[in-house]
Motif scaffolding. Sequence first.
Motif, PDB file in Angstrom:
ATOM      1  N   GLU A 191      21.423 -11.628  85.870  1.00 19.26           N
ATOM      2  CA  GLU A 191      22.577 -10.893  86.094  1.00 19.26           C
ATOM      3  C   GLU A 191      23.840 -11.093  84.960  1.00 19.26           C
ATOM      4  OE1 GLU A 191      24.797  -8.162  88.250  1.00 19.26           O
ATOM      5  OE2 GLU A 191      22.511  -8.435  88.172  1.00 19.26           O
ATOM      6  N   LEU A 192      24.003 -12.464  84.622  1.00 16.08           N
ATOM      7  CA  LEU A 192      24.871 -12.737  83.922  1.00 16.08           C
ATOM      8  C   LEU A 192      24.739 -12.274  82.346  1.00 16.08           C
ATOM      9  CD1 LEU A 192      25.570 -16.606  84.604  1.00 16.08           C
ATOM     10  CD2 LEU A 192      27.089 -14.513  85.120  1.00 16.08           C
ATOM     11  N   ALA A 193      23.225 -12.264  82.051  1.00 12.77           N
ATOM     12  CA  ALA A 193      22.934 -11.536  80.782  1.00 12.77           C
ATOM     13  C   ALA A 193      22.900  -9.783  80.722  1.00 12.77           C
ATOM     14  CB  ALA A 193      21.364 -11.901  80.599  1.00 12.77           C
ATOM     15  N   ARG A 194      22.892  -9.364  81.935  1.00 13.19           N
ATOM     16  CA  ARG A 194      22.927  -7.871  81.977  1.00 13.19           C
ATOM     17  C   ARG A 194      24.431  -7.711  82.007  1.00 13.19           C
ATOM     18  NH1 ARG A 194      25.473  -4.587  85.556  1.00 13.19           N
ATOM     19  NH2 ARG A 194      25.714  -6.136  87.077  1.00 13.19           N
ATOM     20  N   ILE A 234      11.972 -15.692  98.029  1.00 12.18           N
ATOM     21  CA  ILE A 234      12.262 -15.096  96.946  1.00 12.18           C
ATOM     22  C   ILE A 234      12.492 -13.449  97.169  1.00 12.18           C
ATOM     23  CG2 ILE A 234      11.053 -14.167  94.912  1.00 12.18           C
ATOM     24  CD1 ILE A 234       9.498 -16.579  94.495  1.00 12.18           C
ATOM     25  N   LEU A 235      11.898 -12.961  98.091  1.00  6.90           N
ATOM     26  CA  LEU A 235      12.398 -11.637  98.391  1.00  6.90           C
ATOM     27  C   LEU A 235      13.881 -11.496  99.229  1.00  6.90           C
ATOM     28  CD1 LEU A 235       8.927  -9.851  99.655  1.00  6.90           C
ATOM     29  CD2 LEU A 235      10.428  -9.756  97.268  1.00  6.90           C
ATOM     30  N   PRO A 236      13.984 -12.317 100.296  1.00  6.74           N
ATOM     31  CA  PRO A 236      15.470 -12.493 100.818  1.00  6.74           C
ATOM     32  C   PRO A 236      16.369 -12.669  99.641  1.00  6.74           C
ATOM     33  CG  PRO A 236      13.869 -13.313 102.232  1.00  6.74           C
ATOM     34  CD  PRO A 236      12.916 -13.153 101.035  1.00  6.74           C
ATOM     35  N   ALA A 237      16.281 -13.502  98.710  1.00  7.44           N
ATOM     36  CA  ALA A 237      17.198 -13.831  97.668  1.00  7.44           C
ATOM     37  C   ALA A 237      17.463 -12.583  97.110  1.00  7.44           C
ATOM     38  CB  ALA A 237      16.607 -14.833  96.960  1.00  7.44           C
ATOM     39  N   LEU A 238      16.664 -11.452  97.077  1.00 10.62           N
ATOM     40  CA  LEU A 238      17.415 -10.263  96.301  1.00 10.62           C
ATOM     41  C   LEU A 238      18.560  -9.658  96.808  1.00 10.62           C
ATOM     42  CD1 LEU A 238      13.579  -8.647  95.824  1.00 10.62           C
ATOM     43  CD2 LEU A 238      15.028  -9.605  93.933  1.00 10.62           C
ATOM     44  N   ASP A 239      18.622 -10.006  98.156  1.00 10.72           N
ATOM     45  CA  ASP A 239      19.743  -9.634  98.882  1.00 10.72           C
ATOM     46  C   ASP A 239      21.251 -10.117  98.196  1.00 10.72           C
ATOM     47  OD1 ASP A 239      18.212  -7.710 100.248  1.00 10.72           O
ATOM     48  OD2 ASP A 239      18.193  -9.185 102.139  1.00 10.72           O
ATOM     49  N   LEU A 240      21.168 -11.205  97.837  1.00  7.57           N
ATOM     50  CA  LEU A 240      22.236 -11.970  97.027  1.00  7.57           C
ATOM     51  C   LEU A 240      22.941 -11.171  95.851  1.00  7.57           C
ATOM     52  CD1 LEU A 240      20.806 -15.815  97.081  1.00  7.57           C
ATOM     53  CD2 LEU A 240      22.443 -14.625  98.867  1.00  7.57           C
ATOM     54  N   PHE A 241      22.069 -10.295  95.406  1.00 12.72           N
ATOM     55  CA  PHE A 241      22.432  -9.619  94.228  1.00 12.72           C
ATOM     56  C   PHE A 241      22.766  -8.285  94.494  1.00 12.72           C
ATOM     57  CE2 PHE A 241      19.709 -13.034  93.398  1.00 12.72           C
ATOM     58  CZ  PHE A 241      20.749 -14.001  92.306  1.00 12.72           C
ATOM     59  N   PRO A 242      23.825  -7.555  93.491  1.00 11.23           N
ATOM     60  CA  PRO A 242      23.997  -5.997  93.699  1.00 11.23           C
ATOM     61  C   PRO A 242      22.850  -5.390  93.589  1.00 11.23           C
ATOM     62  CG  PRO A 242      25.544  -7.042  91.691  1.00 11.23           C
ATOM     63  CD  PRO A 242      24.370  -8.108  92.397  1.00 11.23           C
ATOM     64  N   GLN A 243      22.943  -4.107  94.244  1.00 14.31           N
ATOM     65  CA  GLN A 243      21.758  -3.224  94.434  1.00 14.31           C
ATOM     66  C   GLN A 243      22.178  -2.250  93.396  1.00 14.31           C
ATOM     67  OE1 GLN A 243      19.103  -3.881  96.015  1.00 14.31           O
ATOM     68  NE2 GLN A 243      20.184  -5.595  96.726  1.00 14.31           N
ATOM     69  N   HIS A 290      22.890  -1.270  86.168  1.00 13.06           N
ATOM     70  CA  HIS A 290      21.973  -1.639  87.672  1.00 13.06           C
ATOM     71  C   HIS A 290      20.750  -2.954  86.984  1.00 13.06           C
ATOM     72  CE1 HIS A 290      23.162   2.429  88.188  1.00 13.06           C
ATOM     73  NE2 HIS A 290      23.473   2.076  89.522  1.00 13.06           N
ATOM     74  N   THR A 291      20.483  -3.443  88.323  1.00  5.68           N
ATOM     75  CA  THR A 291      19.058  -4.344  87.660  1.00  5.68           C
ATOM     76  C   THR A 291      17.937  -4.019  88.604  1.00  5.68           C
ATOM     77  OG1 THR A 291      20.625  -6.149  87.391  1.00  5.68           O
ATOM     78  CG2 THR A 291      18.566  -6.914  87.909  1.00  5.68           C
ATOM     79  N   HIS A 292      16.795  -4.140  87.935  1.00 11.52           N
ATOM     80  CA  HIS A 292      15.648  -3.763  88.843  1.00 11.52           C
ATOM     81  C   HIS A 292      14.881  -5.083  88.354  1.00 11.52           C
ATOM     82  CE1 HIS A 292      12.571  -1.138  90.551  1.00 11.52           C
ATOM     83  NE2 HIS A 292      11.721  -1.755  89.563  1.00 11.52           N
ATOM     84  N   SER A 295      20.585   2.773  81.629  1.00 10.30           N
ATOM     85  CA  SER A 295      21.568   1.886  82.555  1.00 10.30           C
ATOM     86  C   SER A 295      20.932   1.049  83.443  1.00 10.30           C
ATOM     87  CB  SER A 295      22.324   3.028  83.148  1.00 10.30           C
ATOM     88  OG  SER A 295      21.579   3.516  84.219  1.00 10.30           O
ATOM     89  N   THR A 296      19.566   0.744  83.356  1.00  5.40           N
ATOM     90  CA  THR A 296      18.863  -0.277  84.063  1.00  5.40           C
ATOM     91  C   THR A 296      18.359  -1.667  83.452  1.00  5.40           C
ATOM     92  OG1 THR A 296      18.181   1.501  85.691  1.00  5.40           O
ATOM     93  CG2 THR A 296      16.979  -0.524  85.821  1.00  5.40           C
ATOM     94  N   TYR A 297      18.706  -2.757  83.713  1.00  3.62           N
ATOM     95  CA  TYR A 297      18.162  -4.033  83.247  1.00  3.62           C
ATOM     96  C   TYR A 297      17.135  -4.462  83.984  1.00  3.62           C
ATOM     97  CZ  TYR A 297      18.589  -8.842  81.818  1.00  3.62           C
ATOM     98  OH  TYR A 297      18.227 -10.013  81.210  1.00  3.62           O
TER      99      TYR A 297
END
Length: 87
Positions: A32-35, A78-87, A43-45, A7-9
Amino acid sequence: MSPSDESTYFHIYDLDHAPTTFNFVVQAVCGELARKELTNCTHTHVVFVPGEDKNHGFNPSSVHYGSDTKKWRFGNIILPALDLFPQ
């Protein structure tokens, strides 16, 4: 999460080839669109693959920035940009 979790992309960002710029956001949105469109993953990792040690782990073609600036950009763009996406 384990790599066997179906279940993890896994979104791979190779720092030996990819720049430490806002391009990461575009690539992450595409991932994220591909997932959502191509998989059943819920989920995305994100996995950051470091480059060679001689380049301090970053893309050697980014000659406009020294290694200290690249480290700063990784930690502050880059690291703060991770907060833009669902966890």
